[in-house]
Design a protein around this motif. Structure first.
Motif, PDB file in Angstrom:
ATOM      1  N   LEU A 162     -13.234  -4.645   4.310  1.00  0.00           N
ATOM      2  CA  LEU A 162     -12.909  -5.914   3.657  1.00  0.00           C
ATOM      3  C   LEU A 162     -12.956  -5.773   2.139  1.00  0.00           C
ATOM      4  O   LEU A 162     -12.082  -6.293   1.431  1.00  0.00           O
ATOM      5  N   ARG A 163     -13.953  -5.076   1.631  1.00  0.00           N
ATOM      6  CA  ARG A 163     -14.050  -4.892   0.183  1.00  0.00           C
ATOM      7  C   ARG A 163     -12.873  -4.065  -0.346  1.00  0.00           C
ATOM      8  O   ARG A 163     -12.309  -4.364  -1.402  1.00  0.00           O
ATOM      9  N   LYS A 164     -12.517  -3.029   0.386  1.00  0.00           N
ATOM     10  CA  LYS A 164     -11.383  -2.199  -0.026  1.00  0.00           C
ATOM     11  C   LYS A 164     -10.111  -3.023  -0.132  1.00  0.00           C
ATOM     12  O   LYS A 164      -9.357  -2.923  -1.109  1.00  0.00           O
ATOM     13  N   ILE A 165      -9.879  -3.861   0.873  1.00  0.00           N
ATOM     14  CA  ILE A 165      -8.691  -4.719   0.865  1.00  0.00           C
ATOM     15  C   ILE A 165      -8.764  -5.715  -0.279  1.00  0.00           C
ATOM     16  O   ILE A 165      -7.778  -5.939  -1.004  1.00  0.00           O
ATOM     17  N   PHE A 166      -9.935  -6.316  -0.463  1.00  0.00           N
ATOM     18  CA  PHE A 166     -10.100  -7.330  -1.499  1.00  0.00           C
ATOM     19  C   PHE A 166      -9.863  -6.751  -2.891  1.00  0.00           C
ATOM     20  O   PHE A 166      -9.181  -7.349  -3.729  1.00  0.00           O
ATOM     21  N   VAL A 167     -10.399  -5.561  -3.143  1.00  0.00           N
ATOM     22  CA  VAL A 167     -10.313  -4.956  -4.469  1.00  0.00           C
ATOM     23  C   VAL A 167      -8.944  -4.352  -4.729  1.00  0.00           C
ATOM     24  O   VAL A 167      -8.354  -4.551  -5.805  1.00  0.00           O
ATOM     25  N   HIS A 168      -8.397  -3.628  -3.758  1.00  0.00           N
ATOM     26  CA  HIS A 168      -7.170  -2.868  -3.986  1.00  0.00           C
ATOM     27  C   HIS A 168      -5.889  -3.624  -3.637  1.00  0.00           C
ATOM     28  O   HIS A 168      -4.827  -3.332  -4.190  1.00  0.00           O
ATOM     29  N   GLU A 169      -5.994  -4.584  -2.720  1.00  0.00           N
ATOM     30  CA  GLU A 169      -4.786  -5.302  -2.294  1.00  0.00           C
ATOM     31  C   GLU A 169      -4.705  -6.708  -2.881  1.00  0.00           C
ATOM     32  O   GLU A 169      -3.617  -7.197  -3.176  1.00  0.00           O
ATOM     33  N   VAL A 170      -5.841  -7.370  -3.037  1.00  0.00           N
ATOM     34  CA  VAL A 170      -5.832  -8.770  -3.470  1.00  0.00           C
ATOM     35  C   VAL A 170      -6.106  -8.903  -4.963  1.00  0.00           C
ATOM     36  O   VAL A 170      -5.333  -9.508  -5.698  1.00  0.00           O
ATOM     37  N   LEU A 171      -7.207  -8.320  -5.434  1.00  0.00           N
ATOM     38  CA  LEU A 171      -7.587  -8.482  -6.840  1.00  0.00           C
ATOM     39  C   LEU A 171      -7.359  -7.218  -7.659  1.00  0.00           C
ATOM     40  O   LEU A 171      -8.118  -6.911  -8.576  1.00  0.00           O
ATOM     41  N   SER A 172      -6.326  -6.476  -7.334  1.00  0.00           N
ATOM     42  CA  SER A 172      -5.991  -5.295  -8.130  1.00  0.00           C
ATOM     43  C   SER A 172      -5.515  -5.736  -9.517  1.00  0.00           C
ATOM     44  O   SER A 172      -5.087  -6.879  -9.728  1.00  0.00           O
ATOM     45  N   ASN A 173      -5.597  -4.838 -10.475  1.00  0.00           N
ATOM     46  CA  ASN A 173      -5.133  -5.159 -11.827  1.00  0.00           C
ATOM     47  C   ASN A 173      -3.667  -5.572 -11.829  1.00  0.00           C
ATOM     48  O   ASN A 173      -3.260  -6.473 -12.572  1.00  0.00           O
ATOM     49  N   LYS A 174      -2.890  -4.928 -10.982  1.00  0.00           N
ATOM     50  CA  LYS A 174      -1.467  -5.248 -10.894  1.00  0.00           C
ATOM     51  C   LYS A 174      -1.265  -6.688 -10.418  1.00  0.00           C
ATOM     52  O   LYS A 174      -0.461  -7.443 -10.992  1.00  0.00           O
ATOM     53  N   ASN A 175      -1.987  -7.077  -9.380  1.00  0.00           N
ATOM     54  CA  ASN A 175      -1.848  -8.440  -8.862  1.00  0.00           C
ATOM     55  C   ASN A 175      -2.382  -9.475  -9.841  1.00  0.00           C
ATOM     56  O   ASN A 175      -1.805 -10.556  -9.997  1.00  0.00           O
ATOM     57  N   LEU A 176      -3.492  -9.170 -10.490  1.00  0.00           N
ATOM     58  CA  LEU A 176      -4.039 -10.105 -11.475  1.00  0.00           C
ATOM     59  C   LEU A 176      -3.073 -10.303 -12.632  1.00  0.00           C
ATOM     60  O   LEU A 176      -2.890 -11.419 -13.128  1.00  0.00           O
ATOM     61  N   GLU A 177      -2.452  -9.238 -13.066  1.00  0.00           N
ATOM     62  CA  GLU A 177      -1.474  -9.344 -14.158  1.00  0.00           C
ATOM     63  C   GLU A 177      -0.253 -10.139 -13.715  1.00  0.00           C
ATOM     64  O   GLU A 177       0.295 -10.952 -14.472  1.00  0.00           O
ATOM     65  N   ALA A 178       0.175  -9.923 -12.479  1.00  0.00           N
ATOM     66  CA  ALA A 178       1.351 -10.636 -11.964  1.00  0.00           C
ATOM     67  C   ALA A 178       1.105 -12.144 -11.894  1.00  0.00           C
ATOM     68  O   ALA A 178       2.051 -12.933 -11.977  1.00  0.00           O
ATOM     69  N   CYS A 179      -0.154 -12.541 -11.750  1.00  0.00           N
ATOM     70  CA  CYS A 179      -0.489 -13.963 -11.625  1.00  0.00           C
ATOM     71  C   CYS A 179      -0.917 -14.588 -12.950  1.00  0.00           C
ATOM     72  O   CYS A 179      -1.414 -15.721 -12.960  1.00  0.00           O
ATOM     73  N   SER A 180      -0.743 -13.886 -14.042  1.00  0.00           N
ATOM     74  CA  SER A 180      -1.187 -14.414 -15.339  1.00  0.00           C
ATOM     75  C   SER A 180      -0.474 -15.710 -15.711  1.00  0.00           C
ATOM     76  O   SER A 180      -1.049 -16.574 -16.386  1.00  0.00           O
ATOM     77  N   CYS A 181       0.781 -15.858 -15.250  1.00  0.00           N
ATOM     78  CA  CYS A 181       1.525 -17.075 -15.572  1.00  0.00           C
ATOM     79  C   CYS A 181       0.862 -18.310 -14.965  1.00  0.00           C
ATOM     80  O   CYS A 181       0.874 -19.396 -15.566  1.00  0.00           O
ATOM     81  N   PHE A 182       0.256 -18.158 -13.783  1.00  0.00           N
ATOM     82  CA  PHE A 182      -0.430 -19.282 -13.160  1.00  0.00           C
ATOM     83  C   PHE A 182      -1.632 -19.703 -13.999  1.00  0.00           C
ATOM     84  O   PHE A 182      -1.879 -20.897 -14.209  1.00  0.00           O
TER      85      PHE A 182
END
Length: 532
Positions: A144-164
């Motif tokens: 669960l932690r691996k998925i959360f860190v690498h798939e959900v809250l990865s730097n790429k995903n966080l950057e993609a959601c900056s507009c929100f």
């Protein structure tokens, strides 16, 4: 070998049944057994004892003596019983640890042993039987932690959601601007902002559903409040499992009710997101990269992971619980505490606003690109975490085997509290520990580790340390800085006339303000268009 014969005289005939070799073997075995018995009794008598602690009453243990402010009570008890002590409640053993050396043994030296957390009746029900990151055992937790860190809250995903994040923070500034000169609730402002940001990041759509979205936000806020209340409420069923069937306090019943409401909330979100999975985002480019390809929101990522059998639906909801309940609670609480301290300490507010004016400019709005250069604001947030840790005991640990900590036996399955509240206020580690002084994080660092949020320096543990450190730090850090920077750059703040500074606390699973922070904003920037 002798025996008594029928006429009452002793006979030694039996010994003739054994030859010399057999007698030697018997003697040898007897000696070995004697040595083994001696070693066992010697080791057991010299094995480390349990930590010291207060005397307990029969059956109920120390329960009648526990007060509502456990963080203060545990810190006071260290003066009588030392940095590690034990108390019993019913048949349950609890250990409290309050020094750096002992914390190091738990989160570094014996991290694998203490990888599991202690789950309560309420925690088990709300988290789908421990199917989230916070309460899952070591077997499920890694995945669960691996998925959360690498798939959900990865730097790429966080950057993609900056507009929100940008859109929702700007809406907040505009909303506060319409209330200049009137009383506003900082906790409400922070919760609304974080809720809208996280809902957008999870569901891929900004908060533009009008009354429907407002209703859902209110629903989640009530749910979050009740859930954290249930998590933090002492439950007889946890201390006396034999009485759990009776549910004396009704906590199991109430937890089931809140769980059903929460599950319906998540189910609606999943169904709506599944229905719109292949729809394109709006024509403003939200959710697209530079080539116009749709970017996946968090929920879409989780849905695909369930389709790939990497997680099940229950675990997906557990992760949603971590993001939406845990995320909103942590940021809302920190922002309210930080604003409380900043408004009271006028020199701190002045320094924060001077830094913002220099980095951002008085004719500009705060952007995420500015956050990395706001060193004094970063220090102010860290000082807030030090003086007002959101989770004063972090997430209580439970060893998977008997072990030795500080020279004492820590029994398998007990509950271990890491008293970070006490450590953060310990004069052995901090100069003038009760003073709110952000400068300490600008001028002082350990010989080995800086004071980051990841628990590398054990004097400062806002999100824990070791393998159980909170995986949501990157998002929480961005939101804390962005909201506080925007509020302090755009407005001046003061308490309502006649109101006094108040830092009274209430403890559940988190440490919140007892009373909401009500303040009055005034315009700070000269250009009105920056508020629109």
């Amino acid at each position: 070998m002798a025996y008594l014969n029928y006429n009452g005289s002793w006979s030694w005939e039996v010994i003739s049944n054994y030859n010399n070799i057999e007698l030697i073997i018997m003697a040898f075995v007897t000696i070995l057994l004697a040595i083994l018995w001696y070693k066992i009794t010697t080791l057991s008598s010299s094995s480390p004892s349990f930590p010291p602690g207060p005397r307990s009453l029969p059956i109920v243990g120390y329960l009648p003596f526990l007060g509502p402010e456990l963080h203060k009570q545990f810190t006071t008890m260290t003066k009588s019983y030392g940095p590690i002590f034990k108390f019993d409640v019913g048949k349950k053993v609890h250990i409290v640890i309050s020094t750096l050396d002992l914390v190091k043994e738990v989160v570094r030296d014996e991290d694998e042993t203490f990888a599991n957390t202690k789950i309560t009746v309420a925690g088990s029900i709300i988290t789908y039987g421990g199917q989230d990151i916070g309460f899952s055992n070591n077997t499920y937790w890694r995945n669960l932690r691996k998925i959360f860190v690498h798939e959900v809250l990865s730097n790429k995903n966080l950057e993609a959601c900056s507009c929100f994040r940008r859109d929702e923070v700007r809406k907040t500034i505009n909303n506060v601007f319409t209330k200049i000169g009137t009383k506003v609730d900082i906790g409400e402002i922070a919760f609304t902002t974080v809720y809208n940001v996280i809902t957008s990041m999870v569901g891929g759509n900004a908060s533009n559903n009008g009354a429907k979205d407002v209703k859902r936000m209110a629903e989640l806020k009530v749910l979050a409040s009740k859930i954290f209340e249930l998590f933090g409420k002492p439950n007889v069923s946890d201390f006396f499992p034999s009485l759990a069937w009776f549910d004396i306090q009704g906590i199991e019943r109430e937890s089931n009710q809140q769980h059903k409401k929460l599950d319906r909330f998540f189910t609606r979100m999943i169904e709506e997101r599944t229905e719109s999975k292949f729809k394109k985002f709006d024509n403003k480019g939200v959710g697209h990269d530079q080539q116009g390809v749709n970017k996946k929101d968090f929920l879409e990522v989780l849905i695909e992971l369930t389709e790939q059998k990497q997680i099940n639906v229950t675990q997906m909801k557990g992760l949603m619980l971590n993001i939406m309940i845990g995320g909103t609670e942590t940021v809302t609480t920190l922002v309210e505490w930080a604003m409380t301290e900043i408004i009271e300490n006028h020199k701190v507010m002045k320094k924060v606003q001077e830094e913002l004016a220099q980095v951002v400019g008085v004719d500009n709005i705060v952007e995420e690109s500015h956050l990395g250069r706001l060193e004094y604001l970063d220090a102010t947030i860290k000082e807030t975490f030090r003086l007002h840790p959101i989770a004063p005991f972090l997430n209580p640990r439970s060893p998977n085997k008997d072990c030795i900590i500080g020279g004492y036996t820590i029994p398998k399955g007990c509950t271990v509290f890491l008293n970070t509240w006490g450590i953060h206020r310990d004069p052995r580690y901090w100069d003038n520990p009760l003073e709110f002084n952000p400068d300490r994080f600008l001028t002082r660092e350990d010989k080995t580790y800086k004071f980051d949020l990841n628990g590398n320096n054990l004097k400062f543990l806002p999100f824990g340390s070791g393998r159980r450190v909170c995986p949501g730090i990157p998002l929480a850090d961005k939101m804390n800085k962005y909201i506080l920077a925007s509020l302090l750059h755009s407005f001046n703040w003061s308490l309502p006339k006649g109101e006094k500074y108040d830092i009274s606390e209430k403890l559940s699973i988190t440490l919140k303000k007892q009373k909401p922070l009500i303040v009055v904003p005034s315009q700070k920037l000269p250009n009105v268009s920056l508020y629109i």
